[in-house]
Scaffold this motif. Structure first.
Motif, mmCIF file in Angstrom:
data_model
loop_
_atom_site.group_PDB
_atom_site.id
_atom_site.type_symbol
_atom_site.label_atom_id
_atom_site.label_comp_id
_atom_site.label_asym_id
_atom_site.label_seq_id
_atom_site.Cartn_x
_atom_site.Cartn_y
_atom_site.Cartn_z
ATOM 1 N N GLN A 1 30.465 73.061 -36.652
ATOM 2 C CA GLN A 1 29.824 72.005 -36.283
ATOM 3 C C GLN A 1 29.959 70.790 -37.210
ATOM 4 O O GLN A 1 29.194 69.761 -37.271
ATOM 5 N N ARG A 2 31.075 70.941 -37.698
ATOM 6 C CA ARG A 2 31.598 69.703 -38.425
ATOM 7 C C ARG A 2 31.499 68.180 -37.927
ATOM 8 O O ARG A 2 31.069 67.474 -38.486
ATOM 9 N N SER A 3 32.093 68.331 -36.876
ATOM 10 C CA SER A 3 31.931 66.770 -36.415
ATOM 11 C C SER A 3 30.585 66.346 -35.915
ATOM 12 O O SER A 3 29.817 65.303 -36.276
ATOM 13 N N LYS A 4 29.589 67.297 -35.443
ATOM 14 C CA LYS A 4 28.241 66.917 -35.482
ATOM 15 C C LYS A 4 27.402 66.562 -36.753
ATOM 16 O O LYS A 4 26.645 65.602 -36.729
ATOM 17 N N ILE A 5 27.567 67.327 -37.789
ATOM 18 C CA ILE A 5 27.119 67.111 -38.989
ATOM 19 C C ILE A 5 27.606 65.681 -39.499
ATOM 20 O O ILE A 5 26.841 65.184 -40.233
ATOM 21 N N THR A 6 28.700 65.578 -39.520
ATOM 22 C CA THR A 6 29.454 64.310 -40.170
ATOM 23 C C THR A 6 28.908 63.223 -39.101
ATOM 24 O O THR A 6 28.560 62.159 -39.725
ATOM 25 N N LEU B 1 24.676 76.987 -44.025
ATOM 26 C CA LEU B 1 24.440 75.748 -44.661
ATOM 27 C C LEU B 1 24.294 74.597 -43.290
ATOM 28 O O LEU B 1 23.553 73.672 -43.577
ATOM 29 N N GLU B 2 24.978 74.940 -42.396
ATOM 30 C CA GLU B 2 24.849 74.124 -41.175
ATOM 31 C C GLU B 2 23.661 74.023 -40.439
ATOM 32 O O GLU B 2 22.824 73.075 -40.192
ATOM 33 N N LEU B 3 22.957 75.404 -40.428
ATOM 34 C CA LEU B 3 21.739 75.447 -39.962
ATOM 35 C C LEU B 3 20.750 74.936 -40.865
ATOM 36 O O LEU B 3 19.605 74.251 -40.244
ATOM 37 N N GLY B 4 20.741 74.792 -42.007
ATOM 38 C CA GLY B 4 19.903 74.301 -42.738
ATOM 39 C C GLY B 4 19.860 72.878 -42.847
ATOM 40 O O GLY B 4 19.007 72.056 -42.761
ATOM 41 N N ALA B 5 21.039 72.298 -42.662
ATOM 42 C CA ALA B 5 21.330 70.892 -42.466
ATOM 43 C C ALA B 5 20.435 70.497 -41.191
ATOM 44 O O ALA B 5 19.630 69.376 -41.157
ATOM 45 N N LEU B 6 20.652 70.910 -40.176
ATOM 46 C CA LEU B 6 20.093 70.697 -38.886
ATOM 47 C C LEU B 6 18.639 70.834 -38.870
ATOM 48 O O LEU B 6 17.760 70.168 -38.509
ATOM 49 N N ALA B 7 18.164 71.981 -39.686
ATOM 50 C CA ALA B 7 16.514 72.263 -39.924
ATOM 51 C C ALA B 7 15.841 70.970 -40.709
ATOM 52 O O ALA B 7 14.981 70.527 -40.390
ATOM 53 N N SER B 8 16.747 70.428 -41.804
ATOM 54 C CA SER B 8 16.112 69.573 -42.324
ATOM 55 C C SER B 8 16.065 68.077 -41.479
ATOM 56 O O SER B 8 15.172 67.632 -41.951
ATOM 57 N N ILE B 9 16.542 67.990 -40.611
ATOM 58 C CA ILE B 9 16.860 66.759 -39.575
ATOM 59 C C ILE B 9 15.812 66.929 -38.839
ATOM 60 O O ILE B 9 14.800 66.055 -38.451
ATOM 61 N N ARG B 10 15.612 68.115 -38.423
ATOM 62 C CA ARG B 10 14.219 68.247 -37.403
ATOM 63 C C ARG B 10 13.036 67.930 -38.134
ATOM 64 O O ARG B 10 12.052 67.716 -37.745
ATOM 65 N N GLN B 11 13.118 68.286 -39.602
ATOM 66 C CA GLN B 11 11.802 67.861 -40.468
ATOM 67 C C GLN B 11 12.179 66.332 -40.689
ATOM 68 O O GLN B 11 11.246 65.952 -41.877
ATOM 69 N N THR B 12 13.011 65.572 -40.533
ATOM 70 C CA THR B 12 13.196 64.298 -40.955
ATOM 71 C C THR B 12 13.151 64.064 -42.598
ATOM 72 O O THR B 12 12.590 63.194 -43.248
ATOM 73 N N ASP B 13 13.985 65.187 -43.034
ATOM 74 C CA ASP B 13 14.004 65.275 -44.376
ATOM 75 C C ASP B 13 15.448 64.845 -45.108
ATOM 76 O O ASP B 13 16.345 65.707 -45.119
ATOM 77 N N ALA B 14 15.651 63.498 -45.006
ATOM 78 C CA ALA B 14 16.926 63.021 -45.421
ATOM 79 C C ALA B 14 17.641 63.329 -46.716
ATOM 80 O O ALA B 14 18.964 63.797 -46.684
ATOM 81 N N PRO B 15 16.946 63.362 -47.838
ATOM 82 C CA PRO B 15 17.546 63.812 -49.069
ATOM 83 C C PRO B 15 18.083 65.349 -48.717
ATOM 84 O O PRO B 15 19.134 65.770 -49.504
ATOM 85 N N THR B 16 17.317 66.462 -48.290
ATOM 86 C CA THR B 16 17.693 67.619 -48.028
ATOM 87 C C THR B 16 18.926 67.528 -47.272
ATOM 88 O O THR B 16 19.926 68.527 -47.405
#
Length: 279
Positions: free
Chosen positions: A105-110, A59-74
């Protein structure tokens, strides 16, 4: 099944390092299907520690991938899916439980979520999340600003509240940006600020020299100013930008314009005192 998940996680790391988003999407689908079959998408205290760690990492890698794609909703959905894992991490008090969160990577995601809220102008949600972090840190005798991932959005928010847009711009262009993902959301935040300054400028000035608009709008060149002006429908003539005149503003006296301009610059754009007289 655990072996399959470990393979997915390893391949996700490789694909993310290369920004291979099609491969990432397929790997995330595989990983989430495997987790669903093992009832691990929502963890419980009885979920095996290794499975919790693998699920959280997917899930964390999914979150980071969504940011790389500037996909805020995802990204927001991944952030929400991660909260049960982070709740377990926060409440973990024994070594066996703590082992599941060694590479969290809780602090980074937060921190990224806080930055997203800033870029959206959602001050209420920002402070709600931050208050929980402050309380958690205080119970451990620490400060939230001990964590660079949390300190970065907190300082940006403080500067925004002070109207120190120049400090925000410098921070987002400094070496203190915690990671590549933070730089992406920082660009969104600066874009929001630039639009707000443009709105104020339209109300405060009849026109501005292009050279001064570059500093005012935190743009890199006069060419960028011209492109930005064209996007907003501003008129460019003789080295100046002329803003659209609304009927109600057309009747304002020059004195009214100067007073409004001074107020906006002093309260919202502190650095403008260093500029030349621009009206």
């Amino acid at each position: 099944m655990a072996n399959d998940l470990r393979t997915v996680v390893s391949e996700l790391h490789n694909a993310l390092s290369r920004n291979q988003f099609e491969a990432i999407s397929e790997l995330l689908s595989r990983g989430k299907r495997a987790l669903l079959l093992q009832n691990a998408l929502i963890p419980t205290p009885s979920t095996p520690a290794e499975l919790i760690a693998l699920a959280r990492e997917v899930l964390e890698l999914g979150a980071l991938a969504s940011i790389r794609q500037t996909d805020a909703p995802t990204f927001t959905r991944y952030y929400q899916q991660l909260q049960p894992f982070y709740d377990l991490e926060r409440d973990s008090t024994n070594n066996a439980g703590a082992a599941a969160f060694q590479n969290s990577q809780r602090s980074k995601i937060t921190g990224l979520y806080l930055l997203l809220l800033l870029s959206m102008g959602d001050s209420t949600s920002f402070h709600t999340v931050l208050e929980g972090l402050v309380e958690e840190a205080s119970l451990k005798g620490k400060s939230v600003e001990d964590d660079p991932f949390i300190k970065y959005p907190v300082e940006l928010e403080r500067n925004l509240m002070e109207g120190s847009y120049d400090k925000v711009w410098r921070e987002t262009n400094s070496e203190r940006v915690p990671s590549e993902e933070f730089a992406l959301f920082s660009n969104v935040l600066v874009g929001t600020i630039r639009s707000e300054i443009a709105d104020c400028s339209e109300k405060a000035y009849p026109s501005l020299p292009i050279s001064n608009a570059k500093n005012l709008l935190f743009l890199e060149s006069e060419g960028a100013v011209i492109e930005f002006a064209q996007q907003r429908g501003w008129v460019l003539r003789d080295g100046r930008i002329y803003f659209p005149v609304e009927p109600e503003s057309a009747a304002r006296s020059e004195k009214d314009i100067l007073v409004a301009s001074g107020t906006i610059i002093e309260n919202a754009i502190g650095y403008a005192r260093e500029l030349e007289t621009i009206v």
